[in-house]
Design a protein around this motif. Structure first.
Motif, PDB file in Angstrom:
ATOM      1  N   MET A  21      11.242 -83.380  40.254  1.00 15.34           N
ATOM      2  CA  MET A  21      11.117 -84.681  40.908  1.00 15.34           C
ATOM      3  C   MET A  21       9.826 -84.715  41.705  1.00 15.34           C
ATOM      4  O   MET A  21       9.448 -83.734  42.331  1.00 15.34           O
ATOM      5  N   ASN A  22       9.123 -85.863  41.666  1.00 17.68           N
ATOM      6  CA  ASN A  22       7.962 -86.011  42.533  1.00 17.68           C
ATOM      7  C   ASN A  22       8.457 -86.580  43.851  1.00 17.68           C
ATOM      8  O   ASN A  22       8.699 -87.750  43.995  1.00 17.68           O
ATOM      9  N   ASP A  23       8.623 -85.729  44.821  1.00 18.83           N
ATOM     10  CA  ASP A  23       9.199 -86.162  46.100  1.00 18.83           C
ATOM     11  C   ASP A  23       8.158 -86.276  47.215  1.00 18.83           C
ATOM     12  O   ASP A  23       8.502 -86.532  48.349  1.00 18.83           O
ATOM     13  N   LYS A  24       6.885 -86.111  46.882  1.00 22.13           N
ATOM     14  CA  LYS A  24       5.869 -86.140  47.920  1.00 22.13           C
ATOM     15  C   LYS A  24       5.145 -87.480  48.034  1.00 22.13           C
ATOM     16  O   LYS A  24       4.559 -87.775  49.052  1.00 22.13           O
ATOM     17  N   CYS A  25       5.142 -88.272  46.962  1.00 24.19           N
ATOM     18  CA  CYS A  25       4.458 -89.570  47.020  1.00 24.19           C
ATOM     19  C   CYS A  25       5.068 -90.512  45.994  1.00 24.19           C
ATOM     20  O   CYS A  25       5.857 -90.101  45.157  1.00 24.19           O
ATOM     21  N   ALA A  26       4.639 -91.766  46.043  1.00 24.64           N
ATOM     22  CA  ALA A  26       5.217 -92.786  45.156  1.00 24.64           C
ATOM     23  C   ALA A  26       4.439 -92.964  43.862  1.00 24.64           C
ATOM     24  O   ALA A  26       4.836 -93.760  43.023  1.00 24.64           O
ATOM     25  N   ALA A  27       3.338 -92.235  43.672  1.00 23.93           N
ATOM     26  CA  ALA A  27       2.552 -92.399  42.446  1.00 23.93           C
ATOM     27  C   ALA A  27       3.424 -92.116  41.226  1.00 23.93           C
ATOM     28  O   ALA A  27       4.137 -91.137  41.181  1.00 23.93           O
ATOM     29  N   GLY A  28       3.360 -92.997  40.253  1.00 20.38           N
ATOM     30  CA  GLY A  28       4.146 -92.823  39.040  1.00 20.38           C
ATOM     31  C   GLY A  28       5.541 -93.405  39.133  1.00 20.38           C
ATOM     32  O   GLY A  28       6.360 -93.183  38.259  1.00 20.38           O
ATOM     33  N   THR A  29       5.819 -94.174  40.171  1.00 21.42           N
ATOM     34  CA  THR A  29       7.151 -94.734  40.373  1.00 21.42           C
ATOM     35  C   THR A  29       7.149 -96.250  40.251  1.00 21.42           C
ATOM     36  O   THR A  29       6.100 -96.884  40.146  1.00 21.42           O
ATOM     37  N   GLY A  30       8.344 -96.814  40.313  1.00 20.60           N
ATOM     38  CA  GLY A  30       8.470 -98.268  40.312  1.00 20.60           C
ATOM     39  C   GLY A  30       7.754 -98.900  41.491  1.00 20.60           C
ATOM     40  O   GLY A  30       7.132 -99.959  41.355  1.00 20.60           O
ATOM     41  N   ARG A  31       7.806 -98.263  42.631  1.00 22.77           N
ATOM     42  CA  ARG A  31       7.120 -98.795  43.819  1.00 22.77           C
ATOM     43  C   ARG A  31       5.614 -98.830  43.601  1.00 22.77           C
ATOM     44  O   ARG A  31       4.937 -99.769  43.983  1.00 22.77           O
ATOM     45  N   PHE A  32       5.076 -97.782  42.969  1.00 22.20           N
ATOM     46  CA  PHE A  32       3.659 -97.730  42.624  1.00 22.20           C
ATOM     47  C   PHE A  32       3.295 -98.948  41.773  1.00 22.20           C
ATOM     48  O   PHE A  32       2.307 -99.635  42.048  1.00 22.20           O
ATOM     49  N   LEU A  33       4.107 -99.236  40.757  1.00 23.51           N
ATOM     50  CA  LEU A  33       3.848-100.379  39.882  1.00 23.51           C
ATOM     51  C   LEU A  33       3.974-101.693  40.638  1.00 23.51           C
ATOM     52  O   LEU A  33       3.200-102.631  40.389  1.00 23.51           O
ATOM     53  N   GLU A  34       4.915-101.792  41.563  1.00 21.20           N
ATOM     54  CA  GLU A  34       5.061-102.998  42.380  1.00 21.20           C
ATOM     55  C   GLU A  34       3.812-103.259  43.213  1.00 21.20           C
ATOM     56  O   GLU A  34       3.324-104.395  43.290  1.00 21.20           O
ATOM     57  N   VAL A  35       3.296-102.220  43.849  1.00 22.35           N
ATOM     58  CA  VAL A  35       2.090-102.353  44.687  1.00 22.35           C
ATOM     59  C   VAL A  35       0.906-102.796  43.828  1.00 22.35           C
ATOM     60  O   VAL A  35       0.136-103.677  44.220  1.00 22.35           O
ATOM     61  N   MET A  36       0.775-102.211  42.640  1.00 23.98           N
ATOM     62  CA  MET A  36      -0.333-102.560  41.757  1.00 23.98           C
ATOM     63  C   MET A  36      -0.196-103.991  41.247  1.00 23.98           C
ATOM     64  O   MET A  36      -1.191-104.722  41.168  1.00 23.98           O
ATOM     65  N   ALA A  37       1.011-104.409  40.910  1.00 18.87           N
ATOM     66  CA  ALA A  37       1.229-105.784  40.448  1.00 18.87           C
ATOM     67  C   ALA A  37       0.832-106.777  41.539  1.00 18.87           C
ATOM     68  O   ALA A  37       0.184-107.796  41.262  1.00 18.87           O
ATOM     69  N   LYS A  38       1.191-106.455  42.771  1.00 23.10           N
ATOM     70  CA  LYS A  38       0.839-107.338  43.891  1.00 23.10           C
ATOM     71  C   LYS A  38      -0.675-107.407  44.074  1.00 23.10           C
ATOM     72  O   LYS A  38      -1.236-108.488  44.249  1.00 23.10           O
ATOM     73  N   ALA A  39      -1.338-106.262  43.999  1.00 21.64           N
ATOM     74  CA  ALA A  39      -2.800-106.236  44.150  1.00 21.64           C
ATOM     75  C   ALA A  39      -3.477-107.048  43.055  1.00 21.64           C
ATOM     76  O   ALA A  39      -4.499-107.701  43.286  1.00 21.64           O
TER      77      ALA A  39
END
Length: 155
Positions: A21-39
């Motif tokens: 599990m990548n537990d250190k940051c949100a890169a590669g996650t749904g949240r990452f995609l949400e932030v990019m979509a907003k930008a």
């Protein structure tokens, strides 16, 4: 997942044999995609379609969501095609998830679950990175809840 990505290897009885599990940051996650979509001012649900229309994916070098967002904003300012930026975002995220998958030595067949599995561009990028097709069920976003309900019914 929304805040993390997981690779889970199950044995023939459906028991967890290995897990990463990548537990250190949100890169590669749904949240990452949400932030990019907003930008990018693109509806999250349309990211996949945009990505599949790319002709040359942009290179996203930052693995940190905050720094990647800055990169994306710079690309927008340079008038790079949104489709190419989104494809680059998917490739960046897929690279992070593939690291997890390779860490646990996945074997086919491989199923992708969670809300991100509804994103055709992300699925395509991950398939390309792994070198084989993924199984994505109609209830990919609900798989976690279904699994929890099945486990709870056995208590």
């Amino acid at each position: 997942g929304g805040q993390d990505s997981k690779a889970i290897f199950l044995d023939q009885n459906g028991q967890v044999e290995n897990f990463a599990m990548n537990d250190k940051c949100a890169a590669g996650t749904g949240r990452f995609l949400e932030v990019m979509a907003k930008a990018l001012e693109v509806d999250l649900e349309l990211l996949g379609d945009f990505s599949l229309a790319a002709d040359k994916p942009s290179k996203i070098s930052s693995i940190c969501t905050v720094f990647a967002e800055s990169e994306v904003i710079s690309m927008i300012a340079k008038q790079e095609r949104r489709e190419n930026i989104i494809a680059g975002i998917h490739e960046s995220a897929a690279a992070r998830v593939a690291i997890l998958a390779n860490k646990i030595k996945i074997k086919k067949p491989v199923m992708m679950t969670g809300g991100v599995a509804k994103n055709k561009g992300m699925v395509n990028s991950l398939e390309n990175r792994l070198g084989f097709k993924l199984i994505v069920g109609d209830l990919a976003q609900e798989n976690g809840a279904i699994g929890a309900a099945v486990l709870a019914s056995k208590l």
